[in-house]
Design an enzyme around this catalytic site. Structure first.
Site, short mmCIF file in Angstrom:
data_model
loop_
_atom_site.label_atom_id
_atom_site.label_comp_id
_atom_site.label_asym_id
_atom_site.label_seq_id
_atom_site.Cartn_x
_atom_site.Cartn_y
_atom_site.Cartn_z
N LYS A 150 0.84 -1.19 0.00
CA LYS A 150 0.00 0.00 0.00
C LYS A 150 0.88 1.25 0.00
O LYS A 150 1.72 1.43 0.89
CB LYS A 150 -0.92 0.01 1.23
CG LYS A 150 -1.97 -1.09 1.22
CD LYS A 150 -3.04 -0.82 0.18
CE LYS A 150 -4.19 -1.82 0.28
NZ LYS A 150 -5.26 -1.54 -0.69
N LYS A 246 -13.54 -7.41 -7.50
CA LYS A 246 -13.88 -7.69 -6.11
C LYS A 246 -15.38 -7.93 -6.03
O LYS A 246 -16.17 -7.18 -6.60
CB LYS A 246 -13.49 -6.51 -5.20
CG LYS A 246 -11.99 -6.26 -5.11
CD LYS A 246 -11.71 -5.03 -4.26
CE LYS A 246 -10.21 -4.77 -4.15
NZ LYS A 246 -9.92 -3.48 -3.47
#
Length: 327
Positions: A150, A246
Site C-alpha cells: 500500500k 472484487k
C-alpha cells in the site's frame, strides 16, 4: 417452502492496524446474510465500503428490504435487476449460490470452475507507513512470493526502494488507492519499473485518469476503484492493462463472472481482490480466481481471528473452500 433470511452485523479485530492512503482501521466490519430453506442454509458475507458511499446500517437495510423477494424465491439472475452492484447484493448473491449448492448437493465449483479448484498463490498486503516501517513489514514477509504494498503519498519512491531492498526476491504489486497525481505518476512509474515491480493498482483517482492514455506504462496498470461491473470496461480500454475484480464491487459472484469473462474478451489482465473480511467473504472469490493472473485474497491473514471453519492458508497458498464453510 418460503425462504427465511437473517442479517447480522459482525466485527473481527485486525492484527494490528491496516492503513491505506485513505485512512486506518483496526477491525473488519462485515455484514453476513443467511438464507434458509428446507433445513439447509446458504451464507454470504460483504464488507460495506465508505469509499463507495456504503455504511453498515445502509447495507443491512438494503438487504432487509429484499426480505419479501427472497422469501418468494428470487433467483440470482433476477437479483441483478432488483439490487444495484455493491456490498449488499454481494452478500445476498453469495448466500443464494451457497443455498443452491446445499439444496442440490452440487458444489458451486462444478458450475464456475473449468477444472477441479486448486490452491492459489495469494498476495500478502503490507500497510502504508513510513519507509522504515514498511521495510520492516517487508523483511518479515520476504519469504512470501507475492507482496502487495500500500502506497499513495508524497514519499512513495522512498517507500518502494525500502520495500524492494527488504524483500529482493518477492514479486511486488503496488496499490496507490488513487493516491498519485498527474505531477508524479511518470516519475513514480519509471522508478517502479527500475525496481522490477510487477503491477500497479489504481494510481490516479477514478474518473481523473485520462493521462494514462497518453503516457508510457513501463509497469502494467490495474484498475480497481475505476471498475465495478462489466459495463465499466469499454471506457477503460487504452487506460488500463488489467482490472481488479472484487465481489463487493461487482455485487456478487454472478456479476463477477460476467465481468471476468468480458475483461478477458477485451484483453485485460485479471486480478481477483478483496476487502478486509473473513474466510466466508474470500471463499467464492477463490473459485472466481482459479484462472486469474494475480490473486489478492489475504483478508483472513490480516485478522486476529477468523471464522471457524475458515479457509486453509499454508504460507501464501490458499486452498479452495471446504463445503462446510461455503459452496
Amino acid at each position: 417452502m418460503a425462504r427465511v433470511i437473517s442479517v447480522e452485523a459482525e466485527r473481527f479485530p485486525i492484527a494490528g492496524t491496516f492503513t491505506i492512503s485513505r485512512g486506518s482501521k483496526t477491525e473488519a466490519e462485515v455484514i453476513s446474510c443467511t438464507i434458509s430453506e428446507g433445513g439447509h442454509a446458504g451464507r454470504g458475507e460483504c464488507v460495506p465500503y465508505k469509499r463507495y458511499g456504503e455504511t453498515m446500517d445502509g447495507v443491512r437495510e438494503a438487504i432487509e428490504a429484499m426480505r419479501d423477494r427472497i422469501a418468494g424465491g428470487i433467483n440470482r439472475s433476477a437479483l441483478l435487476d432488483a439490487m444495484p452492484a455493491g456490498a449488499a447484493r454481494n452478500a445476498v448473491d453469495c448466500a443464494l449460490w451457497d443455498l443452491e449448492a446445499k439444496l442440490s448437493g452440487r458444489p458451486v465449483a462444478s458450475s464456475v470452475c473449468a477444472a477441479s479448484p486448486r490452491p492459489l498463490e495469494t498476495a500478502y498486503t503490507l500497510s502504508l507507513g513510513e519507509p522504515e516501517a514498511m521495510a520492516a513489514q517487508a523483511r518479515a514477509n520476504a519469504a512470501r512470493p507475492l507482496l502487495k504494498v500500500k502506497i499513495g503519498g508524497d514519499n512513495d519512491i522512498a517507500r518502494i526502494r525500502a520495500v524492494r531492498q527488504a524483500a529482493p526476491d518477492s514479486r511486488i504489486i503496488l496499490d496507490a488507492n488513487e493516491g498519485w497525481s498527474d505531477d508524479n505518476i511518470v516519475a513514480n512509474l519509471a522508478f517502479a519499473a527500475e525496481q522490477g515491480i510487477a503491477l500497479i493498482e489504481q494510481p490516479l483517482p477514478a474518473g481523473h485518469d485520462e493521462i494514462l492514455r497518453h503516457i508510457a506504462h513501463p509497469v502494467p496498470i490495474c484498475a480497481d476503484e475505476s471498475v465495478h461491473e462489466a459495463e465499466n470496461l469499454e471506457a477503460l480500454v487504452g487506460l488500463y492493462d488489467a482490472v481488479n475484480i472484487k465481489l463487493d464491487k461487482s455485487g456478487g459472484l454472478t456479476a463477477a463472472l460476467v465481468l471476468r469473462d468480458r475483461a478477458r474478451e477485451l484483453g485485460f489482465g485479471v486480478m481477483v481482490g478483496c476487502m478486509v473480511g473473513t474466510s466466508l467473504a474470500m471463499a467464492p472469490a477463490v473459485l472466481l480466481a482459479q484462472d486469474a493472473d494475480f490473486v489478492d485474497l489475504d483478508g483472513p491473514l490480516l485478522l486476529a481471528r477468523d471464522r471457524v471453519p475458515g479457509l486453509v492458508y499454508q504460507g501464501s497458498l490458499v486452498s479452495p473452500p471446504d463445503r462446510a464453510l461455503w459452496g
